[in-house]
Design an enzyme around this catalytic site. Structure first.
Site, PDB file in Angstrom:
ATOM      1  N   HIS A 201      -4.105  -9.517  10.576  1.00 28.60           N
ATOM      2  CA  HIS A 201      -3.822  -8.895   9.345  1.00 28.60           C
ATOM      3  C   HIS A 201      -2.981  -8.221   9.821  1.00 28.60           C
ATOM      4  O   HIS A 201      -1.234  -9.143   9.918  1.00 28.60           O
ATOM      5  CB  HIS A 201      -4.161  -8.096   8.699  1.00 28.60           C
ATOM      6  CG  HIS A 201      -3.861  -8.086   7.091  1.00 28.60           C
ATOM      7  ND1 HIS A 201      -3.088  -9.205   6.498  1.00 28.60           N
ATOM      8  CD2 HIS A 201      -5.400  -7.386   6.167  1.00 28.60           C
ATOM      9  CE1 HIS A 201      -3.059  -8.415   4.903  1.00 28.60           C
ATOM     10  NE2 HIS A 201      -4.169  -7.168   5.331  1.00 28.60           N
TER      11      HIS A 201
ATOM     12  N   HIS B 290       0.169 -20.277   8.092  1.00 31.33           N
ATOM     13  CA  HIS B 290      -0.347 -19.306   6.341  1.00 31.33           C
ATOM     14  C   HIS B 290      -1.452 -19.394   6.125  1.00 31.33           C
ATOM     15  O   HIS B 290      -1.198 -21.454   5.946  1.00 31.33           O
ATOM     16  CB  HIS B 290       1.569 -19.216   5.790  1.00 31.33           C
ATOM     17  CG  HIS B 290       0.759 -17.912   5.090  1.00 31.33           C
ATOM     18  ND1 HIS B 290      -0.062 -17.508   3.847  1.00 31.33           N
ATOM     19  CD2 HIS B 290       1.449 -17.040   5.116  1.00 31.33           C
ATOM     20  CE1 HIS B 290      -0.444 -16.592   3.404  1.00 31.33           C
ATOM     21  NE2 HIS B 290       0.725 -15.423   4.498  1.00 31.33           N
TER      22      HIS B 290
ATOM     23  N   ASP C  26       5.832 -12.914   8.911  1.00 35.64           N
ATOM     24  CA  ASP C  26       5.889 -11.747  10.437  1.00 35.64           C
ATOM     25  C   ASP C  26       7.240 -12.361  11.469  1.00 35.64           C
ATOM     26  O   ASP C  26       7.280 -11.569  11.870  1.00 35.64           O
ATOM     27  CB  ASP C  26       4.688 -12.276  10.754  1.00 35.64           C
ATOM     28  CG  ASP C  26       3.497 -11.120   9.669  1.00 35.64           C
ATOM     29  OD1 ASP C  26       3.296 -10.360   9.235  1.00 35.64           O
ATOM     30  OD2 ASP C  26       2.715 -12.430   9.265  1.00 35.64           O
TER      31      ASP C  26
END
Length: 313
Positions: A148, A189, A247
């Site tokens: 996460h 994702h 990210d």
């Protein structure tokens, strides 16, 4: 509250400290944590969002053995945080406006993103009527997981493992091999099955920050861009719809700002607190709210033979 940090060793993980210290806020403010009072909920929201950068900076200062820096009310939210992170008593620290702007952008893009694991945890904990600071601490604990909130940290570790542009082909081959145990972090994702729109915004900001700070020759950025270029043309990644996500670049920006890898999930926690509070507010204000109770469908054995303990060998 700041004295609580003395109970942690210098090498304690920042997220362990954040979980504990934010949870400890539950022991304070008893006159303003009536969750059924709209005014109290507003006070809590302002208080936790304001305190997160101060506590996060204290976590960092504790880990490097420097004195805590108190917030300056004349600075903006992100500039204030950078000041608390990097200023020291003997020197005058000037916050770079480009750095503050980049941090502000990252915080906005990380503030909320549907019913993710940590948000679900905050809602589930909050649905019991628990102290709201305890609910946020539960969210921080969930965010800590590498699946996460630890993803941007994992991206930098992956780039470090690849090491050089010439090793990219080998890395991609390993990523395609299910038995290799190697994953390309920062790609794909659960929600987006195309290019993450947040990643496009952060990519442009990444270039701007590195150029302004004189780090546009950063070998990790070069490696990241080359990795992105190859992956976007590779049939395997196109077929699997594995595009760079938010990210992929955020970790590189944090690194350029001087934020160490072990603090990057804490950065995510600061930003995501805004989303957690919004979800909590919405849930608690609902007059029909009930405690969350996830259910499971049992698919195990219908009957099991039992041997009495006295008859067992």
């Amino acid at each position: 509250i700041l004295r609580f940090f003395n109970g942690f060793h210098y090498d304690a993980h920042p997220m362990a400290m954040m979980t504990a210290v934010v949870g400890s806020l539950s022991a304070f403010y008893h006159d303003s944590t009536d969750i059924h009072d709209p005014k109290h909920r507003e006070v809590f929201a302002h208080r936790i969002i304001a305190k997160m950068p101060t506590l996060a900076a204290a976590v960092y200062k504790h880990s490097i053995g420097q004195p805590f820096v108190y917030p300056h009310n004349d600075l903006g939210y992100c500039a204030n945080f950078l000041h608390m992170l990097f200023s020291v008593p003997a020197e005058q620290y000037q916050v770079d406006p480009v750095a503050a702007e980049a941090l502000d952008l990252l915080f906005i893009l990380h503030a909320d993103h549907e019913q993710n694991a940590s948000t679900s945890t905050v809602r589930l904990a909050g649905s019991s009527g628990t102290n709201p600071y305890a609910a946020i601490a539960a969210g921080i604990a969930t965010l800590w997981g590498p699946a996460h909130g630890g993803a941007n940290e994992a991206v930098l570790n992956m780039l470090k493992e690849i090491g050089d542009v010439k090793n990219i082909d080998k890395a991609i081959a390993k990523a395609k091999d299910k038995n290799s145990g190697f994953r390309l972090m920062g790609f794909g994702h659960r929600v987006y099955k195309n290019y993450d729109p947040r990643a496009q915004i952060i990519r442009a900001t990444c270039h701007k920050v590195l150029k302004k700070l004189g780090r546009d020759d950063d070998p990790q950025l070069e490696l990241a861009l080359r990795l992105e270029e190859i992956a976007l043309k590779d049939e395997y990644f196109i077929e699997k719809k594995l595009y760079p996500n938010v990210d992929f670049y955020s970790g590189i920006i944090y690194r350029a700002l001087g934020i160490p890898v072990h603090m990057m999930t804490v950065m995510f926690a600061i930003a995501r607190t805004v989303g957690w509070v919004a979800h909590w507010q919405e849930m608690i204000a609902d007059p029909h709210m009930k405690i969350g109770r996830p259910r499971q469908l049992y698919t195990g054995a219908v009957k099991r033979n039992y041997t009495e303990i006295s008859k067992r060998k």
